[in-house]
Design a protein around this motif. Structure first.
Motif, PDB file in Angstrom:
ATOM      1  N   PRO A   9       0.834  -1.206   0.000  1.00 40.61           N
ATOM      2  CA  PRO A   9       0.000   0.000   0.000  1.00 40.61           C
ATOM      3  C   PRO A   9       0.874   1.263   0.000  1.00 40.61           C
ATOM      4  O   PRO A   9       1.827   1.348   0.772  1.00 40.61           O
ATOM      5  CB  PRO A   9      -0.824  -0.114   1.282  1.00 40.61           C
ATOM      6  N   TYR A  10       0.511   2.168  -0.877  1.00 39.96           N
ATOM      7  CA  TYR A  10       1.279   3.406  -1.036  1.00 39.96           C
ATOM      8  C   TYR A  10       1.421   4.150   0.294  1.00 39.96           C
ATOM      9  O   TYR A  10       2.409   4.815   0.558  1.00 39.96           O
ATOM     10  CB  TYR A  10       0.555   4.278  -2.069  1.00 39.96           C
ATOM     11  N   HIS A  11       0.435   3.981   1.158  1.00 40.73           N
ATOM     12  CA  HIS A  11       0.411   4.755   2.408  1.00 40.73           C
ATOM     13  C   HIS A  11       1.554   4.425   3.330  1.00 40.73           C
ATOM     14  O   HIS A  11       1.904   5.224   4.190  1.00 40.73           O
ATOM     15  CB  HIS A  11      -0.927   4.533   3.105  1.00 40.73           C
ATOM     16  N   PHE A  30      -1.149  14.702   7.424  1.00 41.43           N
ATOM     17  CA  PHE A  30      -0.951  15.953   6.703  1.00 41.43           C
ATOM     18  C   PHE A  30      -1.839  17.095   7.174  1.00 41.43           C
ATOM     19  O   PHE A  30      -1.725  18.201   6.686  1.00 41.43           O
ATOM     20  CB  PHE A  30      -1.113  15.721   5.203  1.00 41.43           C
ATOM     21  N   LYS A  31      -2.736  16.806   8.125  1.00 42.41           N
ATOM     22  CA  LYS A  31      -3.530  17.889   8.692  1.00 42.41           C
ATOM     23  C   LYS A  31      -3.029  18.190  10.108  1.00 42.41           C
ATOM     24  O   LYS A  31      -2.847  19.336  10.472  1.00 42.41           O
ATOM     25  CB  LYS A  31      -5.006  17.468   8.737  1.00 42.41           C
ATOM     26  N   PHE A  32      -2.782  17.121  10.876  1.00 41.35           N
ATOM     27  CA  PHE A  32      -2.348  17.317  12.266  1.00 41.35           C
ATOM     28  C   PHE A  32      -0.859  17.065  12.464  1.00 41.35           C
ATOM     29  O   PHE A  32      -0.347  17.206  13.555  1.00 41.35           O
ATOM     30  CB  PHE A  32      -3.170  16.409  13.195  1.00 41.35           C
ATOM     31  N   PHE A  33      -0.176  16.640  11.396  1.00 42.02           N
ATOM     32  CA  PHE A  33       1.261  16.395  11.421  1.00 42.02           C
ATOM     33  C   PHE A  33       1.682  15.454  12.534  1.00 42.02           C
ATOM     34  O   PHE A  33       2.727  15.607  13.130  1.00 42.02           O
ATOM     35  CB  PHE A  33       2.031  17.724  11.471  1.00 42.02           C
ATOM     36  N   ARG A  34       0.825  14.465  12.836  1.00 43.25           N
ATOM     37  CA  ARG A  34       1.239  13.399  13.751  1.00 43.25           C
ATOM     38  C   ARG A  34       1.839  12.274  12.909  1.00 43.25           C
ATOM     39  O   ARG A  34       1.221  11.242  12.677  1.00 43.25           O
ATOM     40  CB  ARG A  34       0.035  12.915  14.557  1.00 43.25           C
ATOM     41  N   PHE A  56     -12.541  10.635   0.316  1.00 39.38           N
ATOM     42  CA  PHE A  56     -11.997  11.941   0.701  1.00 39.38           C
ATOM     43  C   PHE A  56     -12.851  13.069   0.134  1.00 39.38           C
ATOM     44  O   PHE A  56     -13.237  13.998   0.841  1.00 39.38           O
ATOM     45  CB  PHE A  56     -10.552  12.057   0.202  1.00 39.38           C
ATOM     46  N   ILE A  57     -13.187  12.982  -1.142  1.00 32.82           N
ATOM     47  CA  ILE A  57     -13.953  14.045  -1.796  1.00 32.82           C
ATOM     48  C   ILE A  57     -15.386  14.082  -1.272  1.00 32.82           C
ATOM     49  O   ILE A  57     -15.910  15.139  -0.908  1.00 32.82           O
ATOM     50  CB  ILE A  57     -13.970  13.835  -3.321  1.00 32.82           C
ATOM     51  N   ILE A  58     -16.025  12.916  -1.188  1.00 32.42           N
ATOM     52  CA  ILE A  58     -17.428  12.892  -0.812  1.00 32.42           C
ATOM     53  C   ILE A  58     -17.611  13.339   0.633  1.00 32.42           C
ATOM     54  O   ILE A  58     -18.598  13.975   0.992  1.00 32.42           O
ATOM     55  CB  ILE A  58     -18.029  11.493  -1.091  1.00 32.42           C
ATOM     56  N   SER A  59     -16.627  13.066   1.494  1.00 31.76           N
ATOM     57  CA  SER A  59     -16.744  13.491   2.894  1.00 31.76           C
ATOM     58  C   SER A  59     -16.075  14.838   3.124  1.00 31.76           C
ATOM     59  O   SER A  59     -15.862  15.235   4.268  1.00 31.76           O
ATOM     60  CB  SER A  59     -16.108  12.449   3.805  1.00 31.76           C
ATOM     61  N   ASN A  60     -15.720  15.515   2.051  1.00 31.38           N
ATOM     62  CA  ASN A  60     -15.057  16.802   2.155  1.00 31.38           C
ATOM     63  C   ASN A  60     -13.747  16.729   2.951  1.00 31.38           C
ATOM     64  O   ASN A  60     -13.392  17.652   3.678  1.00 31.38           O
ATOM     65  CB  ASN A  60     -16.001  17.820   2.788  1.00 31.38           C
ATOM     66  N   GLY A  61     -13.072  15.621   2.832  1.00 30.47           N
ATOM     67  CA  GLY A  61     -11.757  15.484   3.444  1.00 30.47           C
ATOM     68  C   GLY A  61     -11.760  15.130   4.920  1.00 30.47           C
ATOM     69  O   GLY A  61     -10.703  14.987   5.527  1.00 30.47           O
ATOM     70  N   ALA A 100     -16.649  12.952   7.473  1.00 27.78           N
ATOM     71  CA  ALA A 100     -18.008  13.274   7.898  1.00 27.78           C
ATOM     72  C   ALA A 100     -19.018  12.612   6.947  1.00 27.78           C
ATOM     73  O   ALA A 100     -18.640  12.205   5.862  1.00 27.78           O
ATOM     74  CB  ALA A 100     -18.190  14.791   7.869  1.00 27.78           C
ATOM     75  N   PRO A 101     -20.264  12.501   7.258  1.00 26.87           N
ATOM     76  CA  PRO A 101     -20.939  12.863   8.512  1.00 26.87           C
ATOM     77  C   PRO A 101     -20.735  11.832   9.625  1.00 26.87           C
ATOM     78  O   PRO A 101     -20.778  10.628   9.343  1.00 26.87           O
ATOM     79  CB  PRO A 101     -22.418  12.892   8.092  1.00 26.87           C
ATOM     80  N   ALA A 102     -20.502  12.338  10.814  1.00 25.89           N
ATOM     81  CA  ALA A 102     -20.351  11.505  12.011  1.00 25.89           C
ATOM     82  C   ALA A 102     -19.351  10.369  11.790  1.00 25.89           C
ATOM     83  O   ALA A 102     -19.560   9.254  12.250  1.00 25.89           O
ATOM     84  CB  ALA A 102     -21.710  10.962  12.475  1.00 25.89           C
ATOM     85  N   ASP A 103     -18.277  10.670  11.079  1.00 24.15           N
ATOM     86  CA  ASP A 103     -17.218   9.683  10.807  1.00 24.15           C
ATOM     87  C   ASP A 103     -17.707   8.464  10.031  1.00 24.15           C
ATOM     88  O   ASP A 103     -17.027   7.444   9.981  1.00 24.15           O
ATOM     89  CB  ASP A 103     -16.553   9.212  12.107  1.00 24.15           C
ATOM     90  N   SER A 104     -18.893   8.566   9.391  1.00 25.77           N
ATOM     91  CA  SER A 104     -19.386   7.398   8.665  1.00 25.77           C
ATOM     92  C   SER A 104     -18.583   7.142   7.395  1.00 25.77           C
ATOM     93  O   SER A 104     -18.650   6.079   6.815  1.00 25.77           O
ATOM     94  CB  SER A 104     -20.863   7.591   8.306  1.00 25.77           C
ATOM     95  N   LEU A 105     -17.814   8.139   6.926  1.00 25.19           N
ATOM     96  CA  LEU A 105     -16.956   7.941   5.756  1.00 25.19           C
ATOM     97  C   LEU A 105     -15.486   8.017   6.147  1.00 25.19           C
ATOM     98  O   LEU A 105     -14.628   8.362   5.341  1.00 25.19           O
ATOM     99  CB  LEU A 105     -17.262   8.984   4.676  1.00 25.19           C
ATOM    100  N   LEU A 106     -15.229   7.715   7.412  1.00 24.02           N
ATOM    101  CA  LEU A 106     -13.845   7.754   7.884  1.00 24.02           C
ATOM    102  C   LEU A 106     -13.127   6.488   7.414  1.00 24.02           C
ATOM    103  O   LEU A 106     -12.851   5.587   8.200  1.00 24.02           O
ATOM    104  CB  LEU A 106     -13.785   7.877   9.410  1.00 24.02           C
ATOM    105  N   PHE A 107     -12.839   6.448   6.121  1.00 23.10           N
ATOM    106  CA  PHE A 107     -12.064   5.328   5.592  1.00 23.10           C
ATOM    107  C   PHE A 107     -10.672   5.368   6.227  1.00 23.10           C
ATOM    108  O   PHE A 107     -10.163   6.434   6.566  1.00 23.10           O
ATOM    109  CB  PHE A 107     -11.958   5.420   4.063  1.00 23.10           C
ATOM    110  N   TYR A 108     -10.083   4.200   6.328  1.00 22.24           N
ATOM    111  CA  TYR A 108      -8.783   4.110   6.996  1.00 22.24           C
ATOM    112  C   TYR A 108      -7.763   5.067   6.381  1.00 22.24           C
ATOM    113  O   TYR A 108      -7.017   5.750   7.077  1.00 22.24           O
ATOM    114  CB  TYR A 108      -8.282   2.660   6.911  1.00 22.24           C
ATOM    115  N   THR A 109      -7.754   5.124   5.042  1.00 24.21           N
ATOM    116  CA  THR A 109      -6.769   5.974   4.370  1.00 24.21           C
ATOM    117  C   THR A 109      -7.054   7.457   4.591  1.00 24.21           C
ATOM    118  O   THR A 109      -6.129   8.262   4.631  1.00 24.21           O
ATOM    119  CB  THR A 109      -6.787   5.699   2.861  1.00 24.21           C
ATOM    120  N   VAL A 110      -8.339   7.800   4.729  1.00 24.72           N
ATOM    121  CA  VAL A 110      -8.698   9.198   4.987  1.00 24.72           C
ATOM    122  C   VAL A 110      -8.215   9.590   6.378  1.00 24.72           C
ATOM    123  O   VAL A 110      -7.629  10.666   6.584  1.00 24.72           O
ATOM    124  CB  VAL A 110     -10.225   9.407   4.858  1.00 24.72           C
ATOM    125  N   TYR A 111      -8.430   8.699   7.341  1.00 20.23           N
ATOM    126  CA  TYR A 111      -7.971   8.951   8.709  1.00 20.23           C
ATOM    127  C   TYR A 111      -6.449   9.120   8.733  1.00 20.23           C
ATOM    128  O   TYR A 111      -5.916  10.062   9.319  1.00 20.23           O
ATOM    129  CB  TYR A 111      -8.403   7.788   9.613  1.00 20.23           C
TER     130      TYR A 111
END
Lengths: 256, 297
Positions: free
Chosen positions: A97-99, B256-260, B231-236, B239-250
């Motif tokens: 996986p690229y990630h 790249f948002k929180f730099f952890r 990513f696009i459908i949940s606006n990055g 959301a909503p309510a983490d229902s589109l929190l795919f692993y890769t999005v998380y």
């Protein structure tokens, strides 16, 4: 099957109030203004985004073809110690996986001062980073009769000459398939530009499209659809022109 | 020594771009990512060794990690079988030998080619929106629609539908596989009076098992890696309510948002382990249901 695409195109020709208000698929009056206005709706014109995408795509395709055909020639036609082991490693990186490599790659490119340039998008392609194309070409190179190499070798041809004068010219279908896939995937790529490009002047078309979402309050859906249609046009043209190659490429290599 | 060099020189010369790329872009980053996963790293200061801290936090306290796993596993479990079933069904229809097969094959494959593009993700977002075309069509049948994307109960299914729409590449591979099944098997079954349904279970599926296996492994790996559409459908944000929190999005947001970066590396390694475990499991069980022509017993 094609309904969503037709809907997308039809909506791009509608005025704003008809897109969601009306049930008719086709607009009451065909209106191309979404295209002309959408082209300049963002702070930077789409002329710039298309130019950026074209630069990244063309250089990436060249990089993929050169470096992957090099590696494929070595794997398919040359004998050297460790070949089987390295080929297995190459196949494993295809599954990776690229990630997993994303963050260290980012740190590497950041330290090289390459963030906000096209180098992180292009240089990996000159280093045969996409194993799919190596695999595709290996499959093809292996079908070329070995007697050709042997005869050329007896005539005193160097391995490079054999690669350049025999293998490449006989592999045009494979190279074409790789070029088209490479072109389409790089053109559509979203994640890498999202990470490496911050300056709107350097945005590629997919990144620019996303800006329409951020502007949602201004309800520019018609323009967003129009630009979406345009972003698909190069892919559609290549698909229509080369669909035989594309379909054979998928069926023989079995990827994507 | 000189003989060794001469024998290997050409091979390694042609392999040199790949070798360089493999070292710098794959092997090095994998090891670096493993190291970073044991550290806290914000990109501003040097990584701080934290032992198993990231993994401990992830498994013990991080509610969103578990949510991301749940979303992703649900997506994989739904989209892969549905996509493969669509692919096989359509491939069997096309295999019946329609004269216009080329055209249909192309039409069915097209969405897969466009699927990765952001334009399609944007389109999906609006089609399933509260005012979108899906609700307009439902309204014709007197069904009152809703914001399919904004309702956390249904948002994930819109992406499952998108994945189903893109059944083209497994379909092409099934089609190639179906072509390889000898026709006389069916003719013999026909003479014996075997029903179509039994023919499917007794001839088509067993003969196709290697292709099914291949598609299953590849499509599952692909599904685990789904990013752009979510990513696009949940606006990055997932959301909503983490229902589109795919692993890769998380993972993307942590990095790249929180730099952890340390924590995101640990997440990446868990994804790697999950995919590797799945692949190993598939290969381990395959000997019970995948039989290849040339190893008849």
């Amino acid at each position: 099957m094609l309904y969503p695409l037709i809907w997308l195109f039809a909506s791009s020709l509608k005025p704003e109030n008809e897109i969601f208000g009306s049930l008719d698929l086709w607009p009451s009056k065909v209106d191309w203004s979404n295209y002309t206005e959408g082209w300049n709706a963002l702070p930077v014109s789409f002329t710039v985004f298309y130019k950026n995408s074209a630069i990244v795509t063309v250089l990436s395709v060249i990089g993929n073809l050169l470096s992957c055909s090099f590696a494929a020639y070595a794997f398919a036609r040359l004998k050297f110690n460790g070949r089987t082991f390295l080929f297995a490693l190459m196949m494993m990186t295809m599954m990776l996986p690229y990630h997993v490599v994303l963050i260290p790659q980012y740190v590497l490119f950041l330290n090289l001062g390459w963030v906000d340039t096209y180098l992180p998008l292009i240089v990996p392609r000159f280093l045969a980073a996409d194993g799919f194309f190596i695999f595709l070409m290996v499959q093809f190179f292996r079908q070329i009769p070995r007697e050709l190499d042997e005869a050329a070798m007896i005539d005193g041809c160097s391995p490079f000459k054999i690669y350049w004068a025999i293998i490449l010219p006989l592999s045009l279908p494979a190279m074409g398939t790789a070029a088209i896939f490479s072109l389409i995937w790089v053109w559509e790529d979203f994640l890498a530009p999202l990470i490496y490009l911050n300056d709107i002047n350097s945005y590629t078309v997919p990144l620019a499209l996303r800006l329409f979402v951020d502007q949602e309050g201004q309800s520019a859906f018609g323009q967003m659809f129009a630009m979406s249609v345009l972003s698909l046009v190069p892919v559609l043209i290549f698909f229509v022109a080369f669909q035989k190659l594309i379909i054979r490429g998928i069926a023989t290599s079995g990827m994507k | 020594m000189r003989r060794f060099i001469r024998r290997n020189a050409a091979g390694y010369f042609f392999l040199s771009p790949w070798l360089l790329g493999f070292g710098l872009l794959a092997l090095g980053p994998i090891l670096a990512s493993l190291y970073l996963s044991f550290t806290r790293y914000d990109m501003v200061s040097a990584p701080v060794w934290d032992g198993l801290g990231n993994y401990h936090y992830m498994l013990e306290y991080d509610r969103r990690f578990w949510k991301a796993l749940e979303v992703t596993f649900t997506f994989v479990a739904l989209s892969v079988p549905l996509r493969l079933a669509m692919a096989l069904g359509v491939a069997m229809l096309l295999d019946k030998g329609l004269r216009t097969i080329g055209l249909y094959r192309a039409i069915f494959y097209l969405p897969s080619l466009l699927g990765a593009s952001i334009a399609i993700a944007l389109l999906w977002r609006e089609m399933f929106g509260i005012d979108g075309v899906v609700n307009q069509v439902l309204a014709v049948f007197g069904i009152e629609g809703k914001g399919w994307i904004t309702d956390p109960d249904t948002s994930l299914y819109t992406i499952v539908v998108l994945a189903m729409w893109q059944f083209g590449s497994p379909m092409l591979i099934f089609l190639a596989g179906l072509r390889g099944i000898p026709r006389d098997l069916y003719e013999a079954a026909e003479i014996d009076g075997t029903s179509k349904w039994r023919q499917f279970w007794r001839i088509t599926l067993p003969m196709l098992a290697p292709v099914v296996f291949f598609n299953l492994v590849l499509q599952t790996i692909e599904a685990f890696k789904t990013f752009t559409s979510a990513f696009i459908i949940s606006n990055g944000t997932g959301a909503p309510a983490d229902s589109l929190l795919f692993y890769t999005v998380y993972l993307f947001n942590e990095a790249f948002k929180f730099f952890r970066m340390g924590y995101a590396s640990a997440l990446a390694w868990v994804l790697l382990i999950i995919i590797a475990a799945f692949t190993a499991l598939a290969f381990a069980t395959s000997k019970y249901w995948v039989h290849y022509e040339n190893e008849r017993d």
